[in-house]
Design an enzyme around this catalytic site. Structure first.
Site, short mmCIF file in Angstrom:
data_model
loop_
_atom_site.label_atom_id
_atom_site.label_comp_id
_atom_site.label_asym_id
_atom_site.label_seq_id
_atom_site.Cartn_x
_atom_site.Cartn_y
_atom_site.Cartn_z
N GLU A 267 -3.79 -9.10 0.14
CA GLU A 267 -4.36 -8.89 1.47
C GLU A 267 -5.86 -8.92 1.33
OE1 GLU A 267 -1.93 -6.00 3.65
OE2 GLU A 267 -3.77 -5.33 4.61
N GLU B 65 0.83 -1.21 0.00
CA GLU B 65 0.00 0.00 0.00
C GLU B 65 0.86 1.26 0.00
OE1 GLU B 65 -3.09 -0.34 2.97
OE2 GLU B 65 -3.95 -2.06 1.94
#
Ligand code: GAL
Length: 873
Positions: free
Chosen positions: A564, A482
């Site tokens: 994820e 991220e």
């Protein structure tokens, strides 16, 4: 996750054989380990007997900016352009680095050590995100090491630090040797120029942890193993072997090996390099007879230079490495360097596996040509109440539980793991997505790695790949999680640069990154070999809109996986009513949450505003079968990031809680990932004195296709799994009366598995059990002791919260206690721990050199106590 989101968010299985166990416990075999007696190389643990002091304000006026020019040259071997040179001026020195300094009042301890884990909680300046524990400050470690006169004359001596949090700077005999800022890196320094003969070479290591340096609990201290490595000046370089197995079949395999030889001596050296390949016996960790030999090559290495040599050999009838249902067979390559007069001057061992990994856009991950769906979990590096101080047995216990659940893949979120973690993954047959960074140039927290990304990303990435690339378990590299630059052009540029480093260091594996916001077609996504999606695949929060189809359209030739998924939250054994009549909801008060008590319902239907229940993720994974699988956030609860209740101490994301007790979710994943296992699991517990006459839904996790629930002997209905609730059986109208529940499940019309729950009586006694009653007396091995509060007939009282006091006699120590309650602020070393959901844990460690009986006792006011005996051998 990005800063804004962060702010929003902040508001083979069980049967690990005894053989494998013995092997793992007996080995600290990192790459390059030489077995005792191997000529030319010694690797000596220097974990014992350090003096330590922590300072909350800077005691020595040093800082990274003053130390940087002496630290950067430590990375020269991992920088492709101009090598940073050691400055000519005199290096900073301070009293703590001098042997004259009296450290007699400092703590004496053994490594690995996490200075923050003992607490107390609510440390000044540390919020919930970082776990409320005192990880900040400057820490000094000091110890003498011994150097024999003979070694001084003939050897090069390195210091290998597997991990120190963070900004490590190292002095020897008052001289600044170098350092390494990234707390997750395993680094080496050459001590040779600063050594003297004798027992009093003073090694002093300074660590410096800023506040606001991490999004989770980073730990603090020299939290992994630390070694002295003594070699001939001409030797196999650090992480100096690279093994690949480009063609593999049942009949034969090609093993290619590159050996990088370093000559730190003052004259050029002629060396013969020969490598033998041996099967590694999982029972003992010993090499078997050689099955192949890479023919000898002779090279001349100039003084101060490095030279590599390539070799290749065919191994007949190779025993392949692979995740279940394949077997994780291992080999070891033993490389010997000999001088012109045929004396062996170095022996270097490299563990590896023979296997191929194919990343396929349509079929997903194939190991040895066989498709293996990724059933993965993400995990942070802390080991619950033991903190980040690495312990092989504690990590092994976690991995055994994950394997029992059916996990076959691990993502090292979001940083390089301890070297032994990958040894465990290799020998247990896990696939690993090895990840390095949580941020690049853009910060997530004020003092995170972005501050030094420009200088250190190249050496850290090269070092990481060289360290880990011989592990058969590693199937891909993740260059970031991220990353803040996901949506900028710079994300593409940096992504391409990192990918090119990956390709240079390991052309056999692909690079991925975990994207929560980058879209298909973005410069960032274009830079990746494998498209890794966080949450967007299943649809963020309550949205069912998936970004898998867009990515598939843009990248028909790239594999896509959920790096994820889920971010579901729950508190073990805690059920909150009413239960939503859907397969997914965002947790808020009235819908799975209790912000006052800071608990989330364990009906396992609730997630963060960006997350999804497991059931929702399963729907989306099944809908898009080209997706290679998922890495669930997270396998275990971890310290810090206590979303959704920031005032707590530890996370709610785990499928297993911080103490290692299974939440109900464990069985939901097991029913999907081990669908051949006859298993049924009922929730909730059935002891509800306050709910008599109230609707109390009953859910069952099982891989069966039909199930009938009996409430006090009476059928509540036989259900078939329907499209709307494909992943669980639910009887949402059950009205609670004390008594019992029994579910009988069926598959293909035949009985599959049965489970029961019953109303239990009041707390009467404690029961106690150790996960292992025989442990090694080596100062590292652990026994995990579970105490349950039970009623008179021995059934666990599911709501009991009695205070339990532990005591121990014999050659062991209770290192920590826990109960998995994310709100429990009792310091982890406390010997008194309240039960949570009826359970509490004590972790017992042996003393070094211990043997004999250890007795652990548990007592609680008004209850009959319990004892368990352990044997240290
Ligand atoms: C993700 C992030 C993880 C963790 C998780 C919690 O976005 O990558 O590190 O913060 O959210 O849901």
């Amino acid at each position: 996750m990005l800063p804004l989101e962060r702010t929003m968010r902040t508001a083979c299985h069980r049967l690990i054989t005894l053989f494998t166990l013995l092997f793992l416990m007996s080995s600290q075999l990192a790459e390059g380990t030489a077995a005792a007696g191997t000529p030319g190389r010694e690797r000596i643990s220097i974990n014992a007997n350090w003096r330590f002091s922590r300072f909350t304000s800077n005691p020595d006026s040093l800082s990274y900016s003053t130390l940087k020019q002496w630290m950067l040259p430590s990375a020269s071997g991992f920088i492709s352009g101009a090598k940073p040179q050691r400055p000519s001026g005199s290096a900073p020195s301070v009293k703590y680095a001098q042997s004259s300094f009296d450290d007699g009042s400092w703590e004496t301890l053994n490594l690995p050590h996490d200075w923050a884990i003992k607490g107390p909680f609510n440390a000044p300046g540390i919020g919930g995100g970082m776990g409320r524990l005192p990880s900040n400050g400057v820490g000094w470690y000091r110890r003498n090491v011994t150097v024999f006169a003979e070694d001084l004359a003939t050897k090069t001596v390195f210091l290998d630090v597997d991990g120190a949090m963070s900004y490590a700077a190292v002095w020897l005999n008052g001289n600044l040797v170098g350092g390494w800022p990234f707390g997750y890196a395993s680094f080496r320094l050459d001590l040779t120029p600063y050594l003297k003969a004798g027992t009093d070479n003073l090694l002093a290591i300074r660590l410096d942890n800023a506040l606001d340096s991490s999004r989770w609990y980073p730990g603090a201290g020299i939290y992994r193993n630390i070694w002295l490595v003594k070699v001939n000046p001409t030797h196999v370089a650090q992480y100096g072997t690279y093994i690949t197995t480009p063609s593999v079949s049942a009949q034969s395999a090609t093993v290619n090996l590159v050996v990088d030889v370093e000559n730190k001596g003052s004259s050029s050296q002629q060396v013969d390099v020969v490598t033998t390949i041996h099967p590694l016996d999982p029972a003992t960790g010993q090499a078997g007879d050689a099955v192949a030999t890479i023919p000898q090559a002779s090279i001349t290495v100039a003084a101060g230079a490095r030279q590599s040599v390539n070799g290749s050999v065919t191994v007949a009838s190779p025993q392949l490495w692979g995740p279940a249902p394949q077997k994780p067979n291992l080999y070891v390559a033993i490389t010997r360097l000999s001088s012109a007069n045929k004396t062996v001057i170095d022996t270097y061992e490299t563990r590896f596996g023979i296997r191929t990994v194919t990343i396929d856009a349509d079929k997903g991950v194939l190991v040895n040509g066989q498709a293996v769906r990724v059933q993965g979990t993400c995990n942070h590096g802390d080991l619950g109440s033991l903190g980040t101080a690495f312990n092989t047995r504690a990590a092994q216990r976690q991995l055994q539980m994950l394997q029992e659940m059916g996990t076959n893949a691990l993502r090292t979120s979001h940083n390089p793991p301890a070297p032994e973690f990958l040894d465990l993954a290799d020998s247990m047959g896990f696939m690993v997505l090895d990840e390095i960074f949580d941020c690049w140039n853009n910060q997530k927290t004020t003092n995170d790695f972005h501050l030094i990304f420009a200088d250190w990303h190249e050496p850290d990435l090269r070092l990481f790949i060289r360290r880990d690339r011989n592990h058969p378990s590693v199937i891909a590299w993740s260059i970031g999680n991220e990353i803040g630059e996901q949506s900028n052009a710079s994300g593409g540029t940096t992504g391409l640069e990192l990918r090119s480093i990956v390709r240079a260091e390991d052309p056999t594996r692909q690079a991925t990154a975990a994207m929560n916001s980058a879209s298909a077609g973005s410069a960032f996504a274009n830079a990746l070999d494998i498209e890794g999606l966080n949450y967007q695949g299943e649809g963020l929060g309550t949205s069912w809109s998936s970004s898998f189809p867009n990515f598939r359209k843009s990248y028909p030739n790239k594999m896509i996986w959920s790096t994820e998924s889920s971010s579901a939250v729950s508190t073990r054994g805690t059920y909150i009513f009413p239960v939503i009549n859907a397969s997914h909801a965002t947790v808020v008060d009235g819908s799975g949450g209790n912000s006052k008590a800071m608990y989330v319902s364990a009906y396992e239907l609730y997630a963060t505003s960006w997350g999804s229940s497991p059931d929702k993720v399963f729907v989306q994974q099944d809908k898009y079968p080209y997706v290679a699988g998922e890495f669930v956030w997270t396998g275990f609860d971890y310290i810090g990031e206590p979303t959704p209740y920031n005032a707590a101490r530890s996370s709610y994301f785990g499928i297993i809680d911080l103490a290692g007790f299974k939440k109900d979710r464990f069985y939901l994943y097991q029913s999907r990932w081990r669908s051949d296992l006859p298993m049924a699991h009922i929730l909730p517990h059935w002891t509800w004195p306050d709910r008599v006459g109230l609707v109390t839904p009953v859910h069952v996790f099982s891989a069966a296709d039909e199930a009938e629930l009996f409430v006090n002997g009476k059928s509540a209905g036989r259900l078939r799994k329907s499209a709307a609730s494909t992943y669980r059986f639910r009887w949402d109208g059950v009205v609670y009366q004390p008594g019992d529940l029994r579910v009988v499940t069926y598959r293909n019309g035949k009985q599959w598995a049965v489970d029961t729950k019953k109303t239990v009586g009041s707390a009467a006694k404690l029961s106690i059990a150790a996960d292992r009653t025989t442990i090694k007396g080596d100062g590292y091995d652990l026994s995990f002791i579970t105490v349950a509060v039970a009623d008179a007939s021995g059934d666990t009282v599911p709501v009991a919260s009695n205070a339990i006091t532990f005591s121990i006699s014999g050659p062991g120590q209770i290192v920590s206690t826990d109960n998995g309650d994310p709100t429990d602020m009792t310091a982890f070393p406390s010997l008194t721990r309240k039960a949570f959901g009826g359970l509490a844990l004590a972790v017992v460690r042996t003393e070094a050199g211990a043997s004999g009986q250890i007795t652990v006792s548990a007592a609680a006011a008004g209850l009959t106590g319990a004892q368990v005996a352990l044997t240290a051998i």
